[in-house]
Design an enzyme around this catalytic site. Structure first.
Site, short mmCIF file in Angstrom:
data_model
loop_
_atom_site.label_atom_id
_atom_site.label_comp_id
_atom_site.label_asym_id
_atom_site.label_seq_id
_atom_site.Cartn_x
_atom_site.Cartn_y
_atom_site.Cartn_z
N LYS A 285 0.84 -1.20 0.00
CA LYS A 285 0.00 0.00 0.00
C LYS A 285 0.88 1.25 0.00
CE LYS A 285 -3.98 -1.83 2.54
NZ LYS A 285 -4.97 -1.61 1.47
N ARG A 359 -10.41 -11.37 1.33
CA ARG A 359 -11.29 -12.37 0.73
C ARG A 359 -10.63 -13.75 0.73
NH1 ARG A 359 -11.55 -8.84 -4.68
NH2 ARG A 359 -11.10 -7.28 -3.08
N1 BES Z 1 -8.15 -3.75 4.13
C1 BES Z 1 -8.27 -3.29 2.80
C2 BES Z 1 -9.55 -2.48 2.58
C3 BES Z 1 -9.65 -1.17 3.31
C4 BES Z 1 -9.28 0.00 2.70
C5 BES Z 1 -10.16 -1.13 4.58
C6 BES Z 1 -9.39 1.20 3.37
C7 BES Z 1 -10.27 0.09 5.26
C8 BES Z 1 -9.89 1.25 4.65
C9 BES Z 1 -8.29 -4.46 1.85
O1 BES Z 1 -7.52 -5.54 2.23
C10 BES Z 1 -7.73 -3.98 0.57
O2 BES Z 1 -6.58 -3.64 0.54
N2 BES Z 1 -8.56 -3.94 -0.47
C11 BES Z 1 -8.12 -3.48 -1.75
C12 BES Z 1 -8.62 -4.48 -2.76
C13 BES Z 1 -8.01 -4.30 -4.12
C14 BES Z 1 -6.53 -4.61 -4.09
C15 BES Z 1 -8.72 -5.22 -5.10
C16 BES Z 1 -8.73 -2.11 -1.98
O3 BES Z 1 -9.86 -1.85 -1.54
O4 BES Z 1 -8.05 -1.29 -2.57
MN MN Z 2 -5.53 -5.38 1.65
#
Ligand code: BES
Ligand code: MN
Ligand code: ZN
Length: 505
Positions: A285, A359
């Site tokens: 991230k 997921r």
């Molecule tokens: N934990 C994150 C989602 C999230 C984002 C929770 C912001 C709380 C605040 C999740 O694991 C994630 O990183 N999701 C990605 C999915 C993508 C890579 C398909 C996302 O939402 O960007």
């Molecule tokens: Mn994630």
């Protein structure tokens, strides 16, 4: 804060502040507010006719009532809390007003507070639910996470006592019931908040499991914690793949409440995403805001919290809570984008993006639940940033394959004031998860990010009634809102408890 219910005339209660209320448009108050008004020689009606009090929502008027001036009136002060229009009043308004009242009185240095139950007269709220709402608003609204603040000398101490005062003895049973339920619901949601607010260096998967064990031990719940070797043996390749990039061992937590042991099939499985820190893994991230990913176990926290209250309130239903806890880290042994993993149910997954890890862990947690004959599954996950894009941070998107279970979840959430909205699982977005090399891939491309994530999980739930709640936007807030302080909200813990109570009622 100690909470007690006392049968008394409001004018007789010895506290720092007595909280009464006023609806918009009322010119001569009745009920408890009317009793206070008469005891004070009509001062409240006078403030209304002078235009100083209107009763608008979140208008607060503090009236000093010193003993020298009002010898037979025991409270040292009266706070008149505006409730807005009686037409739009509900328990949600009550929670919001109670929260604001308690924060305001704390700032004023108040120690002993008495309150009436708002809105059971012209507000039209049920007495028990009204009492529950006042307690929830007060406890949840005055929550603070202060354990790492050691030098804050100016901070106001917590309010010590809240007395819920009622003169009518026929209402006391309902008020007592509402107060105890409100305490159980709030303490559960506060437990979830504490876990979410805890930084990742203080809360590993093992620490989360230790908290779950403590909750189980204190409330007579069964608990099993599986280790990496155990889940490998069960074939949870999707879950293990997420975990392999970091040094802290995974913990697969399974808590059981037996409320209907003669009918094991009368069950509800609550599955909470338990990523104790989500760095994104190799699909790292960006740095800004990454610290919020300490809260990526918010779903898991909510199921542990819910189990505490469920064990106290004892619905006639078997409730299982599962949390596949792990970090998602980018170490040298981390899984790579492009890897293919095999889930417990035999399905293969192309890991297109290691940051879509939630997921993957849920796939195996659901596989486990189904192997134990789950008949209803609700998963709760901080799953997608797209949830915020779709609905903002006031409403959690929900998805599901069964109208009955969906309606039960939506009604529960509505009743506790944790808004959710159903989104469709349409055939077009489903195709976005298809992989050229495996059965599925863990990303779905640009459009409908929350929906493609839900479709992915749906493929593991199969035909078993299942609902997915995406709390990515609602489990933490940047700013205080009503009964939710900035930081962890604990959402949707109370919805889960309410759901279990309704299914087992
Ligand atoms: N934990 C994150 C989602 C999230 C984002 C929770 C912001 C709380 C605040 C999740 O694991 C994630 O990183 N999701 C990605 C999915 C993508 C890579 C398909 C996302 O939402 O960007
Ligand atoms: Mn994630
Ligand atoms: Zn995540």
């Amino acid at each position: 804060m100690e909470i007690e219910v006392v049968q008394s005339d409001v004018t007789e209660i010895e506290v720092d502040v007595l909280v009464v209320n006023l609806f918009e448009g009322v010119t001569s108050p009745g009920g408890a507010t009317g009793a206070v008004d008469s005891a004070l020689g009509g001062v409240i009606s006078e403030l209304i006719s002078d235009g100083e009090i209107s009763g608008s929502a979140s208008e607060f008027t503090l009236i000093h009532t010193p003993n020298s001036a009002f010898p037979s009136f025991k409270p040292a002060r009266v706070l008149v809390a505006g409730l807005g229009s009686s037409d739009s009043f509900d328990t949600d308004v009550s929670r919001r007003v109670s929260a604001a009242v308690m924060r305001k009185l704390r700032t004023a240095g108040t120690k002993q507070v008495a309150t009436i139950v708002h809105g059971v007269g012209i507000g039209g709220v049920d007495t028990q639910q009204g009492a529950q709402a006042v307690v929830e608003g007060s406890l949840l609204g005055s929550y603070r996470f202060l354990k790492y603040r050691t030098t804050d000398k100016k901070r106001k101490p917590d309010i010590e006592n809240l007395v819920v005062v009622e003169g009518d003895s026929s209402k006391l049973d309902a008020i007592n019931a509402g107060v105890s339920i409100g305490i159980a619901y709030s303490e559960a949601e506060i437990l979830a908040r504490n876990l979410v607010n805890e930084p990742a260096n203080k809360l590993s998967p093992a620490d989360l499991a230790a908290v779950a064990e403590k909750v189980a031990g204190a409330n007579g719940l069964e608990i099993t914690v599986l280790e990496q070797a155990d889940v490998e043996k069960l074939g949870m390749g999707a879950y293990v793949g997420v975990s392999q990039g970091g040094p802290r061992p995974l913990k697969f937590i399974h808590m059981t409440y037996e409320g209907d042991s003669a009918n094991p099939e009368n069950n509800l499985w609550l599955i909470g995403k338990g990523i104790t820190f989500d760095s994104g893994g190799i699909s790292l991230k960006p740095g800004a805001g990454m610290g919020k990913m300490k809260g990526d176990m918010g779903g898991g926290a909510s199921v542990v919290g819910a189990m505490q209250a469920i064990s106290q309130l004892k619905p006639k239903l078997n409730v299982h809570a599962v949390c596949a806890a792990t970090d998602n880290m980018p170490g040298g042994s981390a899984q790579r984008p492009g890897d293919v993993v095999t889930a417990m149910n035999g399905m293969t997954i192309e890991v297109d993006n290691t940051d879509a890890e939630g997921r993957l862990t849920l796939a195996d947690a659901i596989g486990y639940a189904l192997s134990k004959d789950a008949v209803r599954i609700v998963d709760i996950a901080t799953l997608t940033g797209a949830a915020r894009v779709a609905l903002g941070d006031g409403v959690s998107p929900v998805f599901g394959n069964d109208d009955g279970l969906m309606d039960a979840v939506l009604e529960a959430s509505e009743n506790v004031g944790e808004p959710m909205w159903r989104l469709p699982l349409d055939a077009v977005t489903k195709r976005q998860n298809s992989s050229k090399i495996a059965d599925l891939k863990n990303t779905g491309g640009r459009g409908g990010g929350s929906t493609t994530a839900a479709h992915f999980i749906a493929d593991f739930a199969g035909d078993t009634p299942w609902v997915h709640i995406d709390v990515a936007a609602t489990s933490m807030l940047d700013n205080t809102r009503g009964w939710m302080p900035a930081g962890a909200t604990g959402v949707p813990t109370r919805s889960l408890i309410e759901l279990a109570m309704r299914l087992g009622g």
